[in-house]
Design an enzyme around this catalytic site. Sequence first.
Site, PDB file in Angstrom:
ATOM      1  N   ASP A  13      -5.639   0.503   4.494  1.00  0.00           N
ATOM      2  CA  ASP A  13      -5.932   1.740   5.217  1.00  0.00           C
ATOM      3  C   ASP A  13      -7.355   1.797   5.754  1.00  0.00           C
ATOM      4  OD1 ASP A  13      -3.351   2.585   4.582  1.00  0.00           O
ATOM      5  OD2 ASP A  13      -4.013   3.453   2.688  1.00  0.00           O
ATOM      6  N   LYS A  16      -7.057  -0.557  10.377  1.00  0.00           N
ATOM      7  CA  LYS A  16      -6.650  -1.792  11.084  1.00  0.00           C
ATOM      8  C   LYS A  16      -5.868  -1.450  12.356  1.00  0.00           C
ATOM      9  CE  LYS A  16      -4.493  -3.155   7.338  1.00  0.00           C
ATOM     10  NZ  LYS A  16      -4.969  -2.158   6.361  1.00  0.00           N
ATOM     11  N   GLY A  40       1.258   1.130   6.726  1.00  0.00           N
ATOM     12  CA  GLY A  40       1.289   2.272   7.630  1.00  0.00           C
ATOM     13  C   GLY A  40       0.062   2.177   8.512  1.00  0.00           C
ATOM     14  N   HIS A  41       0.254   1.790   9.766  1.00  0.00           N
ATOM     15  CA  HIS A  41      -0.881   1.595  10.677  1.00  0.00           C
ATOM     16  C   HIS A  41      -0.858   2.682  11.746  1.00  0.00           C
ATOM     17  CE1 HIS A  41      -0.847  -2.948   9.515  1.00  0.00           C
ATOM     18  NE2 HIS A  41      -1.141  -2.158   8.513  1.00  0.00           N
ATOM     19  N   GLN A 224      -2.076  -4.283   4.518  1.00  0.00           N
ATOM     20  CA  GLN A 224      -2.749  -4.072   3.226  1.00  0.00           C
ATOM     21  C   GLN A 224      -4.217  -4.507   3.322  1.00  0.00           C
ATOM     22  OE1 GLN A 224       0.698  -5.784   2.805  1.00  0.00           O
ATOM     23  NE2 GLN A 224       1.230  -3.661   3.092  1.00  0.00           N
TER      24      GLN A 224
HETATM   25  P1  GDP Z   1      -4.533   0.948   8.460  1.00  0.00           P
HETATM   26  O1  GDP Z   1      -3.436   0.915   7.464  1.00  0.00           O
HETATM   27  O2  GDP Z   1      -5.662   0.051   8.100  1.00  0.00           O
HETATM   28  O3  GDP Z   1      -4.062   0.724   9.868  1.00  0.00           O
HETATM   29  O4  GDP Z   1      -5.137   2.417   8.412  1.00  0.00           O
HETATM   30  P2  GDP Z   1      -4.302   3.803   8.401  1.00  0.00           P
HETATM   31  O5  GDP Z   1      -3.760   4.036   9.744  1.00  0.00           O
HETATM   32  O6  GDP Z   1      -3.365   3.817   7.256  1.00  0.00           O
HETATM   33  O7  GDP Z   1      -5.437   4.829   8.026  1.00  0.00           O
HETATM   34  C1  GDP Z   1      -6.586   4.978   8.808  1.00  0.00           C
HETATM   35  C2  GDP Z   1      -6.670   6.455   9.278  1.00  0.00           C
HETATM   36  O8  GDP Z   1      -7.979   6.713   9.750  1.00  0.00           O
HETATM   37  C3  GDP Z   1      -5.750   6.763  10.434  1.00  0.00           C
HETATM   38  O9  GDP Z   1      -5.318   8.092  10.306  1.00  0.00           O
HETATM   39  C4  GDP Z   1      -6.645   6.606  11.665  1.00  0.00           C
HETATM   40  O10 GDP Z   1      -6.231   7.410  12.757  1.00  0.00           O
HETATM   41  C5  GDP Z   1      -7.951   7.108  11.116  1.00  0.00           C
HETATM   42  N1  GDP Z   1      -9.149   6.477  11.696  1.00  0.00           N
HETATM   43  C6  GDP Z   1      -9.325   5.202  12.135  1.00  0.00           C
HETATM   44  N2  GDP Z   1     -10.595   5.006  12.494  1.00  0.00           N
HETATM   45  C7  GDP Z   1     -11.248   6.172  12.294  1.00  0.00           C
HETATM   46  C8  GDP Z   1     -12.607   6.591  12.437  1.00  0.00           C
HETATM   47  O11 GDP Z   1     -13.488   5.845  12.828  1.00  0.00           O
HETATM   48  N3  GDP Z   1     -12.902   7.886  12.087  1.00  0.00           N
HETATM   49  C9  GDP Z   1     -11.962   8.756  11.627  1.00  0.00           C
HETATM   50  N4  GDP Z   1     -12.353   9.990  11.309  1.00  0.00           N
HETATM   51  N5  GDP Z   1     -10.675   8.385  11.479  1.00  0.00           N
HETATM   52  C10 GDP Z   1     -10.327   7.114  11.780  1.00  0.00           C
HETATM   53  P1  IMO Z   2      -1.765  -0.753   5.049  1.00  0.00           P
HETATM   54  O1  IMO Z   2      -1.284  -1.955   5.826  1.00  0.00           O
HETATM   55  C1  IMO Z   2      -2.751   0.974   1.185  1.00  0.00           C
HETATM   56  C2  IMO Z   2      -0.435  -0.422  -2.266  1.00  0.00           C
HETATM   57  C3  IMO Z   2       0.474   0.572  -2.964  1.00  0.00           C
HETATM   58  C4  IMO Z   2       0.392   0.050  -4.387  1.00  0.00           C
HETATM   59  C5  IMO Z   2       0.343  -1.461  -4.187  1.00  0.00           C
HETATM   60  C6  IMO Z   2       1.685  -2.157  -4.338  1.00  0.00           C
HETATM   61  O2  IMO Z   2      -1.395   0.542   5.643  1.00  0.00           O
HETATM   62  O3  IMO Z   2      -3.217  -0.886   4.739  1.00  0.00           O
HETATM   63  P2  IMO Z   2       3.842  -2.274  -2.798  1.00  0.00           P
HETATM   64  O4  IMO Z   2       4.744  -1.213  -2.290  1.00  0.00           O
HETATM   65  O5  IMO Z   2       3.194  -3.089  -1.724  1.00  0.00           O
HETATM   66  O6  IMO Z   2       4.500  -3.142  -3.837  1.00  0.00           O
HETATM   67  O7  IMO Z   2       2.675  -1.485  -3.577  1.00  0.00           O
HETATM   68  O8  IMO Z   2      -0.145  -1.670  -2.878  1.00  0.00           O
HETATM   69  N1  IMO Z   2      -0.204  -0.577  -0.810  1.00  0.00           N
HETATM   70  C7  IMO Z   2      -1.021  -0.094   0.132  1.00  0.00           C
HETATM   71  N2  IMO Z   2      -2.122   0.665   0.024  1.00  0.00           N
HETATM   72  N3  IMO Z   2      -2.343   0.538   2.387  1.00  0.00           N
HETATM   73  C8  IMO Z   2      -1.270  -0.267   2.513  1.00  0.00           C
HETATM   74  O9  IMO Z   2      -0.916  -0.834   3.680  1.00  0.00           O
HETATM   75  C9  IMO Z   2      -0.521  -0.583   1.355  1.00  0.00           C
HETATM   76  N4  IMO Z   2       0.600  -1.295   1.124  1.00  0.00           N
HETATM   77  C10 IMO Z   2       0.764  -1.317  -0.203  1.00  0.00           C
HETATM   78  O10 IMO Z   2      -0.014   1.882  -2.840  1.00  0.00           O
HETATM   79  O11 IMO Z   2      -0.816   0.443  -4.967  1.00  0.00           O
HETATM   80 MG    MG Z   3      -2.334   2.221   6.290  1.00  0.00          MG
END
Ligand code: GDP
Ligand code: IMO
Ligand code: MG
Length: 424
Positions: A13, A16, A40-41, A224
């Site tokens: 998270d 990415k 979840g991206h 991840q």
């Molecule tokens: P990922 O799994 O690495 O793709 O990240 P996620 O999408 O799960 O979580 C990142 C969250 O931060 C998302 O809701 C993005 O829209 C938000 N986000 C990304 N870059 C920024 C930033 O520079 N500032 C803020 N405030 N939010 C951001």
């Molecule tokens: P993105 O790509 C954050 C965490 C779960 C748990 C552990 C194992 O959005 O960064 P699993 O279901 O993979 O067997 O769970 O890994 N986890 C993540 N945490 N971002 C993710 O993906 C994750 N995918 C798995 O919360 O701790």
């Molecule tokens: Mg994510």
Amino acid sequence: MANLVVIGAQWGDEGKGKIIDILTKDADYVVRYQGGNNAGHTVVVGDEEIILHLIPSGVLHKNKICVIGNGVVIDPEALLQEISYLKTKRINVDGNLRISDSAHVIFPYHKVLDKLREEKFSKTKIGTTGRGIGPCYTDKYSRAGIRIADLLNPRVLEEKLRCNLKEKNAVLSTVYKHPTFSFDKIFRQYCAYADIIRPYVCNCSLLLNDAIKKKKNILFEGAQGTLLDVDYGTYPFVTSSNSTAGGACAGSGVGPTKIDKVIGIVKAYTTRVGEGPFPTEFSAQLMKKIRSRGKEFGATTGRPRRCGWFDAVIVKHAVAVNGLDAIVVTKLDVLDMMPKLKICVGYAYKGKMFSDFPADIEVLWQARPVYEECPGWMQDTTGVKKFSQLPPNARNYLSRLTKLLGTRIEMVSIGSDRNQTLFV
Ligand code: GDP
Ligand code: IMO
Ligand code: MG
């Protein structure tokens, strides 16, 4: 751009999705190589927020080939849901999506076993996403898995599914006292999935190597983060795949000599979802503040993310195990109103100081983080247009990170929108 791997350098998270979306502009192919719909991206385009789980984030750009590589585990139900979801956003994947014939398939018993294991053996509760990821990879490595190629061949599917169900049903009824699964229902359902998925399936290694010969640019999208990697993370509190850069080769069929650059995405602080050690985790008050400012709720499960100070020990580890050429720092804006910031530079445990990531889970659980303090900037950065316009204390904070990590920063993100991105 050439061939670029982008990975998460913390516990996932890191943002990415946003950065991949930006980098996709220069790519011809975007490839997911591990994980599944546990990811979840999030990509924000104008007023619209799009969350991708299995399909590469490059899909939001026209004429980019999006590849789900052999290292990914695919839940066909989730895949079809995501394709429909994208249609509601006026994005059609037909013509752009390719799925590896060697990727493994998630079955209903994987999801049930994932949840039961968490409920019944709570001592080793990982806090998984419950998507069946661990049990599916377990089958892959125990050589019982069912691949996309097997799904497309009803004779092979029948034989493998019958054999697997015999074992899974025995475990479900005796160990977990849980109802068993019927062969007919799953077989029928998965044959129907096979018919829908068939047009997307190909030999992705051939496809990508052919693209490389034609000098196309490939962007490998990690899911991840490094600390969730099954080899390099906070084991056993990890996911079941190699989320580090090395996974890009094994999970796509492209050799390491073809990778030109590796970039790590790093949040300006730290978060993690699920169980496991987290040395720099905030106390309740700061947790609440940063969680709410950073909207730190899981993009897949909606669970509140645990938040903490930037941990240079874990990111230094990520720089090494991924061979990072550079990092991108995201969510700097979330720290805008903090008068003081802390950076963890080591762990103190039983009179010893650890400045390198320790494998011993007991050290990780019990270590006291050793912090350096930096002054905050107490200024809104979300409208800044150039890196040089960032407040001096924000630049000092970033400069301290580069020194501690021994790597350079290529981009800084100050908001979720595409244009809230500063190029360094
Ligand atoms: P990922 O799994 O690495 O793709 O990240 P996620 O999408 O799960 O979580 C990142 C969250 O931060 C998302 O809701 C993005 O829209 C938000 N986000 C990304 N870059 C920024 C930033 O520079 N500032 C803020 N405030 N939010 C951001
Ligand atoms: P993105 O790509 C954050 C965490 C779960 C748990 C552990 C194992 O959005 O960064 P699993 O279901 O993979 O067997 O769970 O890994 N986890 C993540 N945490 N971002 C993710 O993906 C994750 N995918 C798995 O919360 O701790
Ligand atoms: Mg994510």
